[in-house]
Design a protein around this motif. Structure first.
Motif, PDB file in Angstrom:
ATOM      1  N   GLU A  80       0.928  -1.393  -0.044  1.00 47.49           N
ATOM      2  CA  GLU A  80       0.003   0.036  -0.270  1.00 47.49           C
ATOM      3  C   GLU A  80       1.001   1.181  -0.126  1.00 47.49           C
ATOM      4  OE1 GLU A  80      -3.415   0.087   2.901  1.00 47.49           O
ATOM      5  OE2 GLU A  80      -3.554   2.237   2.584  1.00 47.49           O
ATOM      6  N   LYS A  81       1.896   1.481   0.780  1.00 44.16           N
ATOM      7  CA  LYS A  81       2.821   2.378   0.913  1.00 44.16           C
ATOM      8  C   LYS A  81       3.547   2.706  -0.686  1.00 44.16           C
ATOM      9  CE  LYS A  81       4.612   2.053   5.530  1.00 44.16           C
ATOM     10  NZ  LYS A  81       5.845   1.474   6.198  1.00 44.16           N
ATOM     11  N   TRP A  82       3.802   1.659  -1.099  1.00 42.73           N
ATOM     12  CA  TRP A  82       4.505   1.702  -2.541  1.00 42.73           C
ATOM     13  C   TRP A  82       3.427   2.489  -3.429  1.00 42.73           C
ATOM     14  CZ3 TRP A  82       2.625  -0.370  -7.002  1.00 42.73           C
ATOM     15  CH2 TRP A  82       3.586  -0.105  -8.187  1.00 42.73           C
ATOM     16  N   PHE A  83       2.086   1.849  -3.350  1.00 43.60           N
ATOM     17  CA  PHE A  83       1.042   2.230  -4.451  1.00 43.60           C
ATOM     18  C   PHE A  83       0.763   3.730  -3.920  1.00 43.60           C
ATOM     19  CE2 PHE A  83      -3.265   3.198  -5.366  1.00 43.60           C
ATOM     20  CZ  PHE A  83      -3.298   2.624  -6.866  1.00 43.60           C
ATOM     21  N   THR A  84       0.724   4.190  -2.741  1.00 46.82           N
ATOM     22  CA  THR A  84       0.408   5.597  -2.346  1.00 46.82           C
ATOM     23  C   THR A  84       1.547   6.404  -2.864  1.00 46.82           C
ATOM     24  OG1 THR A  84      -0.802   4.612  -0.615  1.00 46.82           O
ATOM     25  CG2 THR A  84      -0.158   6.852  -0.660  1.00 46.82           C
ATOM     26  N   PHE A  85       2.934   6.147  -2.853  1.00 46.32           N
ATOM     27  CA  PHE A  85       3.923   6.710  -3.230  1.00 46.32           C
ATOM     28  C   PHE A  85       3.908   7.239  -4.782  1.00 46.32           C
ATOM     29  CE2 PHE A  85       8.700   6.650  -4.669  1.00 46.32           C
ATOM     30  CZ  PHE A  85       8.969   7.870  -3.801  1.00 46.32           C
ATOM     31  N   VAL A  86       3.787   6.214  -5.655  1.00 45.19           N
ATOM     32  CA  VAL A  86       3.830   6.266  -6.913  1.00 45.19           C
ATOM     33  C   VAL A  86       2.358   7.307  -7.261  1.00 45.19           C
ATOM     34  CG1 VAL A  86       3.396   4.859  -9.256  1.00 45.19           C
ATOM     35  CG2 VAL A  86       4.815   4.151  -7.328  1.00 45.19           C
ATOM     36  N   VAL A  87       1.251   6.906  -6.803  1.00 42.33           N
ATOM     37  CA  VAL A  87       0.028   7.546  -7.101  1.00 42.33           C
ATOM     38  C   VAL A  87       0.289   9.029  -6.792  1.00 42.33           C
ATOM     39  CG1 VAL A  87      -2.447   7.985  -6.566  1.00 42.33           C
ATOM     40  CG2 VAL A  87      -1.705   5.873  -7.177  1.00 42.33           C
ATOM     41  N   ALA A  88       0.773   9.358  -5.765  1.00 41.63           N
ATOM     42  CA  ALA A  88       1.191  10.794  -5.320  1.00 41.63           C
ATOM     43  C   ALA A  88       1.795  11.505  -6.245  1.00 41.63           C
ATOM     44  CB  ALA A  88       1.751  10.951  -3.996  1.00 41.63           C
ATOM     45  N   GLU A  89       2.866  10.952  -6.963  1.00 42.13           N
ATOM     46  CA  GLU A  89       3.796  11.346  -8.055  1.00 42.13           C
ATOM     47  C   GLU A  89       3.136  11.381  -9.561  1.00 42.13           C
ATOM     48  OE1 GLU A  89       6.683  12.650  -7.854  1.00 42.13           O
ATOM     49  OE2 GLU A  89       7.590  12.545  -9.789  1.00 42.13           O
ATOM     50  N   VAL A  90       1.982  10.673  -9.760  1.00 43.08           N
ATOM     51  CA  VAL A  90       1.202  10.376 -10.883  1.00 43.08           C
ATOM     52  C   VAL A  90       0.209  11.534 -10.783  1.00 43.08           C
ATOM     53  CG1 VAL A  90      -0.656   9.387 -12.023  1.00 43.08           C
ATOM     54  CG2 VAL A  90       1.390   7.994 -11.218  1.00 43.08           C
ATOM     55  N   ILE A  91      -0.162  11.879  -9.590  1.00 43.85           N
ATOM     56  CA  ILE A  91      -1.073  12.926  -9.316  1.00 43.85           C
ATOM     57  C   ILE A  91      -0.518  14.499  -9.553  1.00 43.85           C
ATOM     58  CG2 ILE A  91      -2.685  14.381  -7.714  1.00 43.85           C
ATOM     59  CD1 ILE A  91      -3.382  11.505  -6.602  1.00 43.85           C
ATOM     60  N   HIS A  92       0.756  14.630  -9.163  1.00 43.98           N
ATOM     61  CA  HIS A  92       1.613  15.528  -9.416  1.00 43.98           C
ATOM     62  C   HIS A  92       1.606  15.963 -10.879  1.00 43.98           C
ATOM     63  CE1 HIS A  92       4.497  18.650  -8.538  1.00 43.98           C
ATOM     64  NE2 HIS A  92       5.453  18.060  -9.274  1.00 43.98           N
ATOM     65  N   HIS A  93       2.052  14.871 -11.611  1.00 45.97           N
ATOM     66  CA  HIS A  93       2.083  14.765 -13.131  1.00 45.97           C
ATOM     67  C   HIS A  93       0.741  15.637 -13.917  1.00 45.97           C
ATOM     68  CE1 HIS A  93       5.726  11.930 -13.479  1.00 45.97           C
ATOM     69  NE2 HIS A  93       5.994  12.860 -12.639  1.00 45.97           N
ATOM     70  N   HIS A  94      -0.223  14.795 -13.432  1.00 46.98           N
ATOM     71  CA  HIS A  94      -1.543  15.124 -13.791  1.00 46.98           C
ATOM     72  C   HIS A  94      -1.790  16.701 -13.640  1.00 46.98           C
ATOM     73  CE1 HIS A  94      -2.448  10.967 -14.560  1.00 46.98           C
ATOM     74  NE2 HIS A  94      -3.535  10.379 -13.671  1.00 46.98           N
ATOM     75  N   GLU A  95      -1.415  17.170 -12.279  1.00 51.01           N
ATOM     76  CA  GLU A  95      -1.781  18.641 -12.151  1.00 51.01           C
ATOM     77  C   GLU A  95      -0.892  19.494 -13.192  1.00 51.01           C
ATOM     78  OE1 GLU A  95      -1.170  18.381  -7.953  1.00 51.01           O
ATOM     79  OE2 GLU A  95      -3.279  17.850  -7.352  1.00 51.01           O
ATOM     80  N   ARG A  96       0.024  19.109 -13.261  1.00 50.27           N
ATOM     81  CA  ARG A  96       1.215  19.773 -14.108  1.00 50.27           C
ATOM     82  C   ARG A  96       0.678  19.623 -15.728  1.00 50.27           C
ATOM     83  NH1 ARG A  96       6.449  20.397 -11.973  1.00 50.27           N
ATOM     84  NH2 ARG A  96       7.288  20.636 -14.109  1.00 50.27           N
ATOM     85  N   LEU A  97       0.106  18.771 -16.056  1.00 49.35           N
ATOM     86  CA  LEU A  97      -0.448  18.500 -17.424  1.00 49.35           C
ATOM     87  C   LEU A  97      -1.812  19.528 -17.342  1.00 49.35           C
ATOM     88  CD1 LEU A  97      -0.063  14.825 -18.185  1.00 49.35           C
ATOM     89  CD2 LEU A  97       1.002  16.676 -19.499  1.00 49.35           C
ATOM     90  N   ALA A  98      -2.528  19.376 -16.185  1.00 51.30           N
ATOM     91  CA  ALA A  98      -3.797  20.051 -16.278  1.00 51.30           C
ATOM     92  C   ALA A  98      -3.243  21.529 -16.271  1.00 51.30           C
ATOM     93  CB  ALA A  98      -4.703  19.990 -15.115  1.00 51.30           C
ATOM     94  N   ASN A  99      -2.242  21.955 -15.808  1.00 50.48           N
ATOM     95  CA  ASN A  99      -1.797  23.441 -15.547  1.00 50.48           C
ATOM     96  C   ASN A  99      -1.283  23.889 -16.962  1.00 50.48           C
ATOM     97  OD1 ASN A  99      -2.915  23.981 -13.284  1.00 50.48           O
ATOM     98  ND2 ASN A  99      -1.045  23.228 -12.222  1.00 50.48           N
ATOM     99  N   GLY A 100      -1.122  22.977 -17.873  1.00 52.91           N
ATOM    100  CA  GLY A 100      -0.575  23.531 -19.407  1.00 52.91           C
ATOM    101  C   GLY A 100       0.783  22.862 -19.716  1.00 52.91           C
TER     102      GLY A 100
END
Ligand SMILES: O=C(O)C(=O)C[C@]1(C(=O)O)C=C[C@@H](O)C=C1
Length: 108
Positions: A80-100
């Motif tokens: 679970e810790k591994w998944f949560t760690f990876v998903v936090a990075e993915v969400i950060h990437h998604h937010e950057r894409l959403a911001n252009g």
């Protein structure tokens, strides 16, 4: 004889480390592929106005990965810790894409 008990401990260690090296390389390749797919998801979400995170999907995946970990004698907490760690990075990437940003790695 190739029995481990008859090997020099340093030779045995080097042999085991070769397998660890192969597994670490495979994990890096798998992670790189995973991030390629999540980049596609991030572009889709950004272009259609969907939110970066999906807590329901995360809950389903955490339950699934914890069960898989238990079956494989891997600590479910660690999975679970591994998944949560990876998903936090993915969400950060998604937010950057959403911001252009053109790609998740670009400065937004
Ligand atoms: O499936 C999605 O919607 C994704 O954005 C991918 C992903 C993941 O990396 O597994 C990342 C963020 C979401 O909160 C859920 C899952």
């Amino acid at each position: 004889m190739t029995d481990a008990a008859h090997l020099d401990p340093l030779d045995e260690l080097a042999g085991i480390r070769q397998s660890i090296d192969n597994i670490d390389a495979a994990l890096i390749h798998l992670l790189a592929e995973r991030f390629k797919f999540t980049q596609q998801v991030g572009r889709l979400k950004a272009s259609s106005g969907l939110p970066a995170s999906d807590p329901d999907r995360e809950r389903v995946q955490v339950a699934r990965l914890r069960a898989l970990a238990s079956e494989s004698h891997l600590d479910p907490e660690f999975a679970e810790k591994w998944f949560t760690f990876v998903v936090a990075e993915v969400i950060h990437h998604h937010e950057r894409l959403a911001n252009g940003a053109k790609s998740a790695g670009d400065p937004a």
